[in-house]
Write an enzyme that holds these catalytic residues in place. Structure first.
Site, PDB file in Angstrom:
ATOM      1  N   CYS A   1      -2.205  -3.510   7.156  1.00 58.02           N
ATOM      2  CA  CYS A   1      -1.757  -3.424   8.548  1.00 58.02           C
ATOM      3  C   CYS A   1      -2.184  -2.050   9.084  1.00 58.02           C
ATOM      4  CB  CYS A   1      -0.248  -3.623   8.646  1.00 58.02           C
ATOM      5  SG  CYS A   1       0.726  -2.252   7.958  1.00 58.02           S
TER       6      CYS A   1
ATOM      7  N   CYS B   1      -0.370   0.948   7.302  1.00 60.31           N
ATOM      8  CA  CYS B   1      -0.832   1.144   5.927  1.00 60.31           C
ATOM      9  C   CYS B   1      -2.255   1.683   5.907  1.00 60.31           C
ATOM     10  CB  CYS B   1      -0.725  -0.151   5.128  1.00 60.31           C
ATOM     11  SG  CYS B   1       0.986  -0.557   4.701  1.00 60.31           S
TER      12      CYS B   1
ATOM     13  N   GLU C   1       0.837  -1.206   0.000  1.00 64.71           N
ATOM     14  CA  GLU C   1       0.000   0.000   0.000  1.00 64.71           C
ATOM     15  C   GLU C   1       0.871   1.255   0.000  1.00 64.71           C
ATOM     16  OE1 GLU C   1      -2.064  -3.141   2.646  1.00 64.71           O
ATOM     17  OE2 GLU C   1      -0.029  -2.543   2.123  1.00 64.71           O
TER      18      GLU C   1
END
Length: 165
Positions: free
Chosen positions: A103, A106, A77
């Site tokens: 995550c 991100c 990302e």
């Protein structure tokens, strides 16, 4: 004789399949992740998890694991957002097609980049991503994994010639 018609994937499946293909470039064996940023059915950028320019790759030199995370790589990302940044492309109101739930870090980057929707087919271990997406009113769309088969139909195109190796 009638020719079999190849069915077209939905836009969501199409962009998720592109994210799957992008993930094949990932250099960290712990997880291959791909991200495609899209606005108005146009791809803005792609990203996969890989090392910073000039550094060795995890697959060649091993992972740098801190707190059970590989810190050698930049996540998919982030790479997709940074690619837009380096080319002066706005990510505002775009959709992120990602092979895995982002995550926490991100997720925060996607929110700050103006992403309004995240489409995934695989969850990631427990993160605060979903909570942060909720706070920022970023829609999460969970879909079934699209087929990994590419429906390229040379049989129906008489002028197409296959390259022999």
């Amino acid at each position: 004789m009638s020719k079999k018609k190849v069915s077209r994937p939905t836009w969501d499946d199409y962009f998720l399949k592109v994210a799957m293909l992008v993930s094949e470039r990932a250099t960290c064996p712990r997880m291959h992740c791909g991200c495609v940023l899209v606005r108005d059915k146009q791809i803005l950028s792609t990203g996969y998890n890989g090392s910073i320019p000039g550094d060795v790759h995890c697959e060649d030199d091993g992972c740098m694991v801190v707190d059970n995370h590989c810190v050698r790589t930049i996540n998919a990302e982030m790479n997709a957002i940074l690619q837009c940044s380096s080319h002066g492309i706005s990510t505002n109101n775009a959709t992120a097609y990602v092979t895995n739930m982002p995550c926490t870090n991100c997720a925060k980057a996607l929110i700050r980049a103006g992403i309004k929707e995240v489409v995934i087919f695989s969850d990631y271990h427990d993160t605060l991503a979903e909570k942060f997406f909720g706070i920022a009113k970023v829609k999460i769309k969970r879909l079934a994994i699209p087929s990994n088969e590419i429906m390229y139909d040379l049989d129906n195109y008489s002028s197409a010639k296959k390259i022999k190796h």
